[in-house]
Design a protein around this motif. Structure first.
Motif, PDB file in Angstrom:
ATOM      1  N   GLU A   1      -7.351  -0.483  -0.912  1.00 24.62           N
ATOM      2  CA  GLU A   1      -7.755  -1.894  -1.014  1.00 24.62           C
ATOM      3  C   GLU A   1      -6.823  -2.762  -0.177  1.00 24.62           C
ATOM      4  OE1 GLU A   1      -8.107  -3.815  -4.868  1.00 24.62           O
ATOM      5  OE2 GLU A   1      -9.021  -1.983  -5.666  1.00 24.62           O
ATOM      6  N   PHE A   2      -5.523  -2.471  -0.257  1.00 19.93           N
ATOM      7  CA  PHE A   2      -4.528  -3.263   0.465  1.00 19.93           C
ATOM      8  C   PHE A   2      -4.511  -2.930   1.959  1.00 19.93           C
ATOM      9  CE2 PHE A   2      -1.990  -3.299  -3.724  1.00 19.93           C
ATOM     10  CZ  PHE A   2      -2.646  -4.433  -4.159  1.00 19.93           C
ATOM     11  N   ASN A   3      -4.766  -1.661   2.283  1.00 19.52           N
ATOM     12  CA  ASN A   3      -4.749  -1.226   3.683  1.00 19.52           C
ATOM     13  C   ASN A   3      -5.763  -0.097   3.862  1.00 19.52           C
ATOM     14  OD1 ASN A   3      -4.277  -0.287   6.245  1.00 19.52           O
ATOM     15  ND2 ASN A   3      -2.160   0.324   5.877  1.00 19.52           N
ATOM     16  N   PRO A   4      -6.960  -0.414   4.348  1.00 14.13           N
ATOM     17  CA  PRO A   4      -8.003   0.606   4.490  1.00 14.13           C
ATOM     18  C   PRO A   4      -7.684   1.683   5.532  1.00 14.13           C
ATOM     19  CG  PRO A   4      -8.871  -1.609   4.969  1.00 14.13           C
ATOM     20  CD  PRO A   4      -7.421  -1.747   4.684  1.00 14.13           C
ATOM     21  N   PHE A   5      -6.592   1.522   6.268  1.00 11.48           N
ATOM     22  CA  PHE A   5      -6.223   2.502   7.290  1.00 11.48           C
ATOM     23  C   PHE A   5      -5.063   3.395   6.857  1.00 11.48           C
ATOM     24  CE2 PHE A   5      -7.996  -1.249   9.420  1.00 11.48           C
ATOM     25  CZ  PHE A   5      -9.109  -0.658   9.995  1.00 11.48           C
ATOM     26  N   ASN A   6      -4.704   3.363   5.580  1.00  8.46           N
ATOM     27  CA  ASN A   6      -3.576   4.162   5.098  1.00  8.46           C
ATOM     28  C   ASN A   6      -4.019   5.624   4.955  1.00  8.46           C
ATOM     29  OD1 ASN A   6      -1.654   5.495   3.397  1.00  8.46           O
ATOM     30  ND2 ASN A   6      -0.856   3.497   2.835  1.00  8.46           N
TER      31      ASN A   6
ATOM     32  N   GLY B   1     -12.901  12.234  -3.437  1.00  5.75           N
ATOM     33  CA  GLY B   1     -12.303  11.185  -2.625  1.00  5.75           C
ATOM     34  C   GLY B   1     -13.219   9.987  -2.674  1.00  5.75           C
ATOM     35  N   GLU B   2     -12.964   9.024  -1.830  1.00  8.42           N
ATOM     36  CA  GLU B   2     -13.768   7.809  -1.825  1.00  8.42           C
ATOM     37  C   GLU B   2     -15.179   8.127  -1.344  1.00  8.42           C
ATOM     38  OE1 GLU B   2     -13.169   3.379  -0.129  1.00  8.42           O
ATOM     39  OE2 GLU B   2     -11.717   4.345  -1.412  1.00  8.42           O
ATOM     40  N   GLY B   3     -16.152   8.064  -2.247  1.00 14.76           N
ATOM     41  CA  GLY B   3     -17.542   8.311  -1.894  1.00 14.76           C
ATOM     42  C   GLY B   3     -17.868   9.754  -1.570  1.00 14.76           C
ATOM     43  N   LEU B   4     -17.032  10.679  -1.976  1.00 10.76           N
ATOM     44  CA  LEU B   4     -17.221  12.084  -1.616  1.00 10.76           C
ATOM     45  C   LEU B   4     -16.702  12.978  -2.733  1.00 10.76           C
ATOM     46  CD1 LEU B   4     -17.833  14.169   0.722  1.00 10.76           C
ATOM     47  CD2 LEU B   4     -15.420  13.947   1.296  1.00 10.76           C
ATOM     48  N   GLU B   5     -17.466  14.017  -3.032  1.00  9.01           N
ATOM     49  CA  GLU B   5     -17.014  15.009  -4.001  1.00  9.01           C
ATOM     50  C   GLU B   5     -17.262  16.380  -3.398  1.00  9.01           C
ATOM     51  OE1 GLU B   5     -18.327  16.079  -8.465  1.00  9.01           O
ATOM     52  OE2 GLU B   5     -17.607  14.022  -8.185  1.00  9.01           O
ATOM     53  N   VAL B   6     -16.251  17.253  -3.460  1.00 11.07           N
ATOM     54  CA  VAL B   6     -16.347  18.589  -2.878  1.00 11.07           C
ATOM     55  C   VAL B   6     -16.112  19.615  -3.979  1.00 11.07           C
ATOM     56  CG1 VAL B   6     -15.371  20.192  -1.181  1.00 11.07           C
ATOM     57  CG2 VAL B   6     -15.497  17.759  -0.654  1.00 11.07           C
ATOM     58  N   HIS B   7     -17.013  20.580  -4.070  1.00 13.17           N
ATOM     59  CA  HIS B   7     -16.877  21.665  -5.045  1.00 13.17           C
ATOM     60  C   HIS B   7     -16.602  22.945  -4.264  1.00 13.17           C
ATOM     61  CE1 HIS B   7     -19.515  19.483  -8.267  1.00 13.17           C
ATOM     62  NE2 HIS B   7     -18.609  18.703  -7.718  1.00 13.17           N
ATOM     63  N   LEU B   8     -15.513  23.613  -4.586  1.00 15.35           N
ATOM     64  CA  LEU B   8     -15.143  24.860  -3.916  1.00 15.35           C
ATOM     65  C   LEU B   8     -15.179  25.999  -4.924  1.00 15.35           C
ATOM     66  CD1 LEU B   8     -12.043  23.520  -1.937  1.00 15.35           C
ATOM     67  CD2 LEU B   8     -14.372  23.791  -1.094  1.00 15.35           C
ATOM     68  N   GLY B   9     -15.743  27.087  -4.515  1.00 13.36           N
ATOM     69  CA  GLY B   9     -15.807  28.255  -5.392  1.00 13.36           C
ATOM     70  C   GLY B   9     -15.481  29.515  -4.621  1.00 13.36           C
ATOM     71  N   VAL B  10     -15.311  30.590  -5.340  1.00 15.95           N
ATOM     72  CA  VAL B  10     -14.985  31.877  -4.732  1.00 15.95           C
ATOM     73  C   VAL B  10     -16.032  32.885  -5.173  1.00 15.95           C
ATOM     74  CG1 VAL B  10     -13.275  33.702  -4.561  1.00 15.95           C
ATOM     75  CG2 VAL B  10     -12.521  31.333  -4.765  1.00 15.95           C
ATOM     76  N   GLY B  11     -16.659  33.529  -4.200  1.00 22.81           N
ATOM     77  CA  GLY B  11     -17.659  34.550  -4.507  1.00 22.81           C
ATOM     78  C   GLY B  11     -17.007  35.823  -5.019  1.00 22.81           C
ATOM     79  N   LYS B  12     -17.798  36.658  -5.690  1.00 22.82           N
ATOM     80  CA  LYS B  12     -17.286  37.876  -6.315  1.00 22.82           C
ATOM     81  C   LYS B  12     -16.625  38.808  -5.303  1.00 22.82           C
ATOM     82  CE  LYS B  12     -18.687  41.558  -9.400  1.00 22.82           C
ATOM     83  NZ  LYS B  12     -19.773  42.200 -10.111  1.00 22.82           N
ATOM     84  N   ASP B  13     -17.260  39.044  -4.180  1.00 28.33           N
ATOM     85  CA  ASP B  13     -16.707  39.959  -3.170  1.00 28.33           C
ATOM     86  C   ASP B  13     -16.039  39.197  -2.040  1.00 28.33           C
ATOM     87  OD1 ASP B  13     -17.613  42.228  -4.522  1.00 28.33           O
ATOM     88  OD2 ASP B  13     -19.630  41.938  -3.694  1.00 28.33           O
TER      89      ASP B  13
ATOM     90  N   ASP C   1       0.835  -1.203   0.000  1.00 27.86           N
ATOM     91  CA  ASP C   1       0.000   0.000   0.000  1.00 27.86           C
ATOM     92  C   ASP C   1       0.871   1.254   0.000  1.00 27.86           C
ATOM     93  OD1 ASP C   1       0.519  -0.966   2.788  1.00 27.86           O
ATOM     94  OD2 ASP C   1      -0.498   0.884   3.350  1.00 27.86           O
ATOM     95  N   ILE C   2       2.018   1.187   0.664  1.00 28.26           N
ATOM     96  CA  ILE C   2       2.921   2.341   0.718  1.00 28.26           C
ATOM     97  C   ILE C   2       3.433   2.679  -0.677  1.00 28.26           C
ATOM     98  CG2 ILE C   2       5.153   3.154   1.608  1.00 28.26           C
ATOM     99  CD1 ILE C   2       4.534   1.369   4.116  1.00 28.26           C
TER     100      ILE C   2
ATOM    101  N   ASP D   1     -20.424   7.434   9.152  1.00 28.06           N
ATOM    102  CA  ASP D   1     -19.523   6.467   9.760  1.00 28.06           C
ATOM    103  C   ASP D   1     -18.132   6.631   9.171  1.00 28.06           C
ATOM    104  OD1 ASP D   1     -18.644   4.360  11.281  1.00 28.06           O
ATOM    105  OD2 ASP D   1     -19.406   2.807   9.942  1.00 28.06           O
ATOM    106  N   LEU D   2     -17.124   6.306   9.972  1.00 27.52           N
ATOM    107  CA  LEU D   2     -15.744   6.278   9.486  1.00 27.52           C
ATOM    108  C   LEU D   2     -15.309   4.866   9.487  1.00 27.52           C
ATOM    109  CD1 LEU D   2     -14.254   9.381  11.284  1.00 27.52           C
ATOM    110  CD2 LEU D   2     -14.881   9.178   8.916  1.00 27.52           C
TER     111      LEU D   2
END
Length: 199
Positions: free
Chosen positions: A138-143, A171-183, A110-111, A198-199
């Motif tokens: 897959e090899f190490n779920p705690f990496n 990321g795994e099961g997660l999508e993050v959208h970041l934006g910047v407002g005009k002001d 995994d490393i 859950d983690l």
């Protein structure tokens, strides 16, 4: 006999603790002149890495890796470190070559998957980076480094949205959208939070 290289190794380790890099290198090289053991080459290479001397580390490891008496796990470790050094130096083709050789000796590391994912990120190959980080998990779920790596995989936005700025990460099961407002005006501290069941 064997006492001479061990005395040099003890001296080298003392110099390393004291931050006396060149003297430590010289003592390690004296030990190697008496007995070309894996551990002496390994410690000398890690000394070079610790002091930011990746090119010297590669020279040491390339000299040692041809030793026919090396065990499989020792060859794996040397090729992995060579891949890391060549990645930091910016010689990506040599990094890939040594990571590939390391995979021959331990295909389920995994490393190593994380290291290859990091190399792919540096090359801008996001799909490959994501694949390697996911394989590491897959090899190490705690990496934790694999999770961090997945968090750094920036998605390519559609052109119409890319024109607005911001960025997307997946990321795994997660999508993050970041934006910047005009002001927008940045604050000194900000910590985004994500609610999970859950983690």
């Amino acid at each position: 006999g064997q006492m001479i290289p061990q005395a040099y190794i003890g001296l080298a380790r003392t110099f390393e603790i004291e931050g006396r890099y060149e003297e430590a290198v010289e003592a390690f090289e004296q030990a190697i002149a008496f007995s070309a053991e894996y551990i002496y080459f390994y410690e000398l290479a890690t000394l070079h890495v610790k002091f930011g001397k990746d090119e010297r580390a590669t020279t040491t490891l390339l000299h040692a890796v041809g030793n026919p008496s090396l065990k499989k796990e020792q060859r794996f470790e040397m090729h992995k470190i060579l891949g890391n050094c060549f990645t930091r130096i910016g010689d990506y083709s040599k990094a890939e070559e040594h990571y590939s050789k390391a995979f021959e000796f331990n295909p389920k590391s995994d490393i190593l998957q994380v290291n290859v994912g990091g190399l792919a990120l540096q090359k801008g190959d996001l799909a490959s980076a994501q694949k390697h980080f996911e394989k590491a998990l897959e090899f190490n779920p705690f990496n934790a480094k694999a999770y961090s790596g997945l968090g750094m995989v920036e998605l390519e936005k559609p052109p119409v949205l890319a024109a607005r700025g911001g960025c997307w990460f997946r990321g795994e099961g997660l999508e993050v959208h970041l934006g910047v407002g005009k002001d927008f005006s940045p604050i000194r501290k900000a910590h985004p939070g994500i609610l999970v069941s859950d983690l």
